[in-house]
Structures are given as structure tokens and as C-alpha cells.
Design a protein around this motif. Structure first.
Motif, short mmCIF file in Angstrom:
data_model
loop_
_atom_site.label_atom_id
_atom_site.label_comp_id
_atom_site.label_asym_id
_atom_site.label_seq_id
_atom_site.Cartn_x
_atom_site.Cartn_y
_atom_site.Cartn_z
N PHE A 111 42.76 48.00 41.33
CA PHE A 111 41.72 48.63 42.14
C PHE A 111 41.24 47.68 43.15
O PHE A 111 41.01 48.14 44.12
N GLU A 112 40.92 46.32 42.59
CA GLU A 112 40.48 45.44 43.83
C GLU A 112 41.55 45.38 44.84
O GLU A 112 41.20 45.36 46.23
N VAL A 113 42.64 45.22 44.80
CA VAL A 113 43.82 45.14 45.86
C VAL A 113 43.83 46.30 46.47
O VAL A 113 44.05 46.60 47.98
N ARG A 114 43.81 47.53 46.16
CA ARG A 114 43.82 48.67 46.66
C ARG A 114 42.77 49.05 47.50
O ARG A 114 42.81 49.60 48.59
N ASP A 115 41.47 48.62 46.95
CA ASP A 115 40.47 48.73 47.71
C ASP A 115 40.41 47.80 48.93
O ASP A 115 39.84 48.31 50.07
N THR A 116 40.83 46.52 48.79
CA THR A 116 41.05 45.64 49.95
C THR A 116 41.91 46.31 51.00
O THR A 116 41.65 46.16 52.14
N ALA A 117 43.13 46.85 50.49
CA ALA A 117 43.98 47.31 51.41
C ALA A 117 43.23 48.69 52.15
O ALA A 117 43.92 48.83 53.29
N SER A 118 42.54 49.41 51.51
CA SER A 118 42.13 50.72 52.15
C SER A 118 41.17 50.11 53.23
O SER A 118 41.07 50.81 54.13
N LYS A 119 40.49 49.09 53.20
CA LYS A 119 39.45 48.54 54.08
C LYS A 119 40.29 48.46 55.29
O LYS A 119 39.69 48.28 56.51
N ILE A 120 41.32 48.07 55.31
CA ILE A 120 42.43 47.44 56.57
C ILE A 120 43.42 48.71 56.65
O ILE A 120 44.35 48.55 57.54
N ASN A 121 43.23 49.94 56.24
CA ASN A 121 44.11 50.85 56.69
C ASN A 121 45.82 50.56 56.26
O ASN A 121 46.57 50.86 56.92
N ILE A 122 45.97 49.99 55.17
CA ILE A 122 47.20 49.54 54.57
C ILE A 122 47.48 50.21 53.41
O ILE A 122 46.90 50.19 52.35
N SER A 123 48.52 51.10 53.22
CA SER A 123 49.03 51.65 52.07
C SER A 123 49.63 50.82 51.07
O SER A 123 50.27 49.99 51.52
N THR A 124 49.41 50.78 49.97
CA THR A 124 49.97 49.96 48.85
C THR A 124 50.81 50.91 48.23
O THR A 124 51.74 50.29 47.14
N LYS A 125 51.46 52.08 48.64
CA LYS A 125 52.36 52.88 47.95
C LYS A 125 53.65 52.02 47.93
O LYS A 125 54.18 51.68 48.92
N GLY A 126 54.32 51.95 46.79
CA GLY A 126 55.70 51.41 46.70
C GLY A 126 55.43 49.86 46.11
O GLY A 126 56.34 49.12 46.08
N LEU A 127 54.34 49.35 46.64
CA LEU A 127 53.93 47.93 46.24
C LEU A 127 53.66 47.58 44.77
O LEU A 127 53.14 48.46 44.31
N LYS A 128 54.34 46.67 44.28
CA LYS A 128 54.23 46.37 42.88
C LYS A 128 52.77 45.46 42.72
O LYS A 128 53.10 44.57 43.09
N ILE A 129 52.00 45.87 41.92
CA ILE A 129 50.68 45.41 41.76
C ILE A 129 50.74 45.24 40.16
O ILE A 129 50.65 46.02 39.33
N ILE A 130 50.47 43.65 39.73
CA ILE A 130 50.43 43.35 38.44
C ILE A 130 49.01 42.78 38.01
O ILE A 130 48.54 41.67 38.73
N ASN A 131 48.10 43.48 37.23
CA ASN A 131 47.12 42.72 36.48
C ASN A 131 47.30 41.44 35.61
O ASN A 131 47.82 42.01 34.59
N PRO A 132 47.02 40.52 36.01
CA PRO A 132 47.26 39.29 35.02
C PRO A 132 46.47 39.37 33.78
O PRO A 132 46.85 38.89 32.73
N ASN A 133 45.40 40.11 33.79
CA ASN A 133 44.73 40.49 32.65
C ASN A 133 45.13 41.48 31.61
O ASN A 133 44.68 41.66 30.69
N ASN A 134 45.94 42.02 32.16
CA ASN A 134 46.80 43.33 31.39
C ASN A 134 47.43 42.70 30.28
O ASN A 134 48.40 41.98 30.35
N GLU A 135 47.21 43.15 29.27
CA GLU A 135 47.77 42.42 27.73
C GLU A 135 49.26 42.88 27.79
O GLU A 135 50.17 42.00 27.43
N MET A 136 49.51 43.92 28.15
CA MET A 136 50.84 44.54 28.21
C MET A 136 51.90 43.66 29.11
O MET A 136 53.02 43.26 28.64
N GLU A 137 51.26 43.61 30.25
CA GLU A 137 52.01 42.60 31.20
C GLU A 137 52.11 41.36 30.75
O GLU A 137 53.14 40.69 31.16
N ALA A 138 50.99 40.58 30.35
CA ALA A 138 50.98 39.44 29.86
C ALA A 138 51.92 38.99 28.74
O ALA A 138 52.38 37.65 28.73
N ARG A 139 52.05 39.97 27.78
CA ARG A 139 52.48 39.57 26.63
C ARG A 139 54.01 38.98 26.76
O ARG A 139 54.63 37.93 26.09
N PRO A 140 54.99 39.49 27.41
CA PRO A 140 56.36 39.10 27.32
C PRO A 140 56.64 37.68 27.95
O PRO A 140 57.50 37.00 27.66
#
Length: 327
Positions: free
Chosen positions: A50-79
Motif C-alpha cells: 500500500f505504501e509503495v503504491r501510494d508513493t508511486a501514485s503521487k509521482i504518476n508512476i504505475s507499479t503494474k508488473g513490479l514485484k512488491i514484497i512486504n517484509p512483515n508478511n509471514e508467508m513471504e518471510a517464512r521460507p
């Protein structure tokens, strides 16, 4: 074809996956968008979606196709917890501490490198270089071919004719003669591998060939001797003042029996003070394109971004890091 054009072509042929550990930053988002659209690399943004996309929208940059990973997401961190547990062996960390540390963006980035899920990582644009290197040493460790970690910048002239390496501008504050010799050798090796140009190494000082007497001059002179003992054929000279290293007329006056003849391209500074100041003067006043600081000596490809980095500098650092990884 210019040096940067060659780097871009090489990156397109084999794009690396590149992590940005502090991605909620307008400069990083712009650079990541450009890098992906141009096919130079496959960016991975570490940060809250959410934060990354919000920052991107403020400068009119699309995040479509960009891989964004939340380090606090348990599923992402577990491996990556198992990688961290292995790296933390002997550090007396409990499970709660492991759960906390794995959520730190730089640590999780390193675990992704160690686990083979990314090729290169960048950090420092929201923190400082000391934090980046500290994490690198703690979790990645020093490569077996190195005794210490160091850094360098590539400095490219406006006409793209001159490419220089400046070292060490970011890590080693006051290297001794042994350390300075190793920094020089590793920087020369990297310079050759990434630019294809033969290194001509100048050990810099406020003295040229004994024109001044001081223990700091002796340190540089000793480093030159040590470098030559381990040298693989690179031309070097020292101690030299900067003008004697880059100006052929002055070189004839100050060092008539020297080996560089005023044509150096790898500059080894005696301290972090002098190297850091010189790099900033060359880029801010001299108009040189500054690429770095690039880190050499870690087991994994973790590099630094500065707090003042521009979008162009981020892009160029990715290009050079990719070349270092391939070589």
C-alpha cells in the motif's frame, strides 16, 4: 558505443533480479519502473504494498508488473527463516528474535540472496552505508578471496572517454599498508573485469616520490611495495600526488622515472576522508558521472545507495552491479 551503452546491452541479454531493500522512495520506484520497462533487470521492491503504491501514485508512476514484497508478511518471510537460522548459528538468537530480525528489510534481502531467490540487493538510500555493510558482514560474511570488504566508484567523464575508479570512498576509514594494497588489487581486478580497460594504478598521497617526509607517506609507499609483491601484472606507481598521476607534463617534472607517466585510471586514496571528498568534487564540480558506491568482498552481491542518490545513479549502479555479478 559508450561504456554505459555496453552495460545496458549486456544487462538486456541476461537481466538479473535486483532487490531494493528500502523501496518506499520515489527515486527507487522511478528507477525500478525504468529498469523493468527497459529490460535491464527484474526489480523486487521490499516494502508495504500500500505504501509503495501510494508513493508511486503521487509521482504518476504505475507499479503494474513490479514485484512488491512486504517484509512483515509471514508467508513471504517464512521460507527465509531457515536461512537466517543457519546464518545465525552461534549467535545465541531465540525464535522471537529470529522472527523479528527476518522482518528487517536488509536482512530479508540478504536471506533472499543467500537462498538463491535474487541476484543483487541494494540498500542505504533511507539509512546509511555503515548499516548496510554491518548487515552484510553479519549475515553474508567475507568472500574467501578477500580479507576485507571495500568499495569503489566508477567515474565517467562527460565525453565518455575517461573512466576512472576511486577507492575506497565509503568503508575503510584509515587503512594500513596491507589493507591499502589489498583494496588496490581488488579494485584493479574489478575495474578490468567491468570496463575491459587495463588498470593503471596510482597510490595517492600529498607527496610524490619522496618530496615530503611523513609516516602517512611511508604507509602509502609500503602499500605500493606490498601491491607489487602480489601483483598480477598491473602497472602501478606511488606515492604520487594527484596531478602527477593524471597530467603527463607534470608527471615528467615530478616523477620522471615513474611507471604511469601521468596516465592513471585507478586511484587509491590513503584514507576515507580524501577518497570521499575527491569523489564528490569530481561529480559535483567536475561533471563526472558517479557510479557507486559499489561493494566488493562480500559473499553475496549487496551494494550501497547513498541518501542523496538520484534516479540516474540508482539505474547506473544496477547496470554496474549486474556487470560485476556476471564477471
Amino acid at each position: 558505443m559508450t561504456f554505459l551503452e555496453k552495460l545496458k546491452l549486456s544487462c538486456k541479454q541476461n537481466p538479473q533480479s535486483v532487490i531494493f531493500s528500502e523501496a518506499n522512495d520515489e527515486r527507487i520506484i522511478q528507477a525500478a519502473r525504468f529498469i523493468q520497462d527497459q529490460g535491464f533487470a527484474k526489480p523486487i521492491l521490499i516494502g508495504g504494498a500500500f505504501e509503495v503504491r501510494d508513493t508511486a501514485s503521487k509521482i504518476n508512476i504505475s507499479t503494474k508488473g513490479l514485484k512488491i514484497i512486504n517484509p512483515n508478511n509471514e508467508m513471504e518471510a517464512r521460507p527465509y527463516k531457515n536461512h537466517l537460522i543457519q546464518q545465525a548459528a552461534g549467535k545465541s538468537l531465540n525464535r522471537v528474535e529470529i522472527d523479528t530480525i527476518i522482518r528487517e528489510p536488509i536482512t530479508q534481502s540478504l536471506m533472499r540472496l543467500i537462498g538463491g531467490n535474487a541476484d543483487i540487493a541494494f540498500a542505504g538510500n533511507r539509512g546509511n552505508i555503515a548499516q548496510v555493510i554491518s548487515n552484510g558482514l553479519k549475515w553474508s560474511g567475507i568472500h574467501g578471496n578477500y580479507k576485507r570488504v571495500s568499495s569503489f566508484y566508477l567515474m565517467v567523464s562527460q565525453d565518455n572517454k575517461n573512466i576512472y575508479a576511486f577507492s575506497d570512498c565509503s568503508i575503510n576509514v584509515a587503512p594500513n599498508s596491507n589493507q591499502l594494497a589489498e583494496i588496490a588489487l581488488k579494485t584493479a581486478e574489478t575495474f578490468f573485469k567491468t570496463t575491459g580497460r587495463q588498470p593503471r594504478v596510482a597510490f595517492l598521497s600529498f607527496s610524490t616520490k619522496g618530496s615530503a617526509k611523513h609516516k602517512k607517506v611511508d604507509l602509502v609507499r609500503d602499500a605500493v611495495s606490498l601491491f607489487n609483491e602480489n601483483n598480477v601484472g598491473y602497472v602501478c606507481d606511488g606515492e604520487l600526488q594527484f596531478d602527477a598521476a593524471v597530467d603527463q607534463v607534470i608527471a615528467k617534472q615530478k616523477a620522471p622515472n615513474g611507471y604511469l607517466n601521468g596516465i592513471a585510471n585507478v586511484f587509491i586514496f590513503p584514507s576515507l576522508d580524501s577518497a570521499n571528498i575527491a569523489q564528490k568534487i569530481a561529480s559535483q564540480i567536475g561533471g563526472y558521472t558517479s557510479i557507486g558506491p559499489m561493494v566488493q568482498g562480500l559473499n553475496n552481491s549487496l551494494h550501497c545507495l547513498t541518501r542523496s542518490c538520484t534516479v540516474e545513479e540508482v539505474i547506473n549502479s544496477v547496470l554496474l552491479a549486474s556487470a560485476m555479478k556476471k564477471n
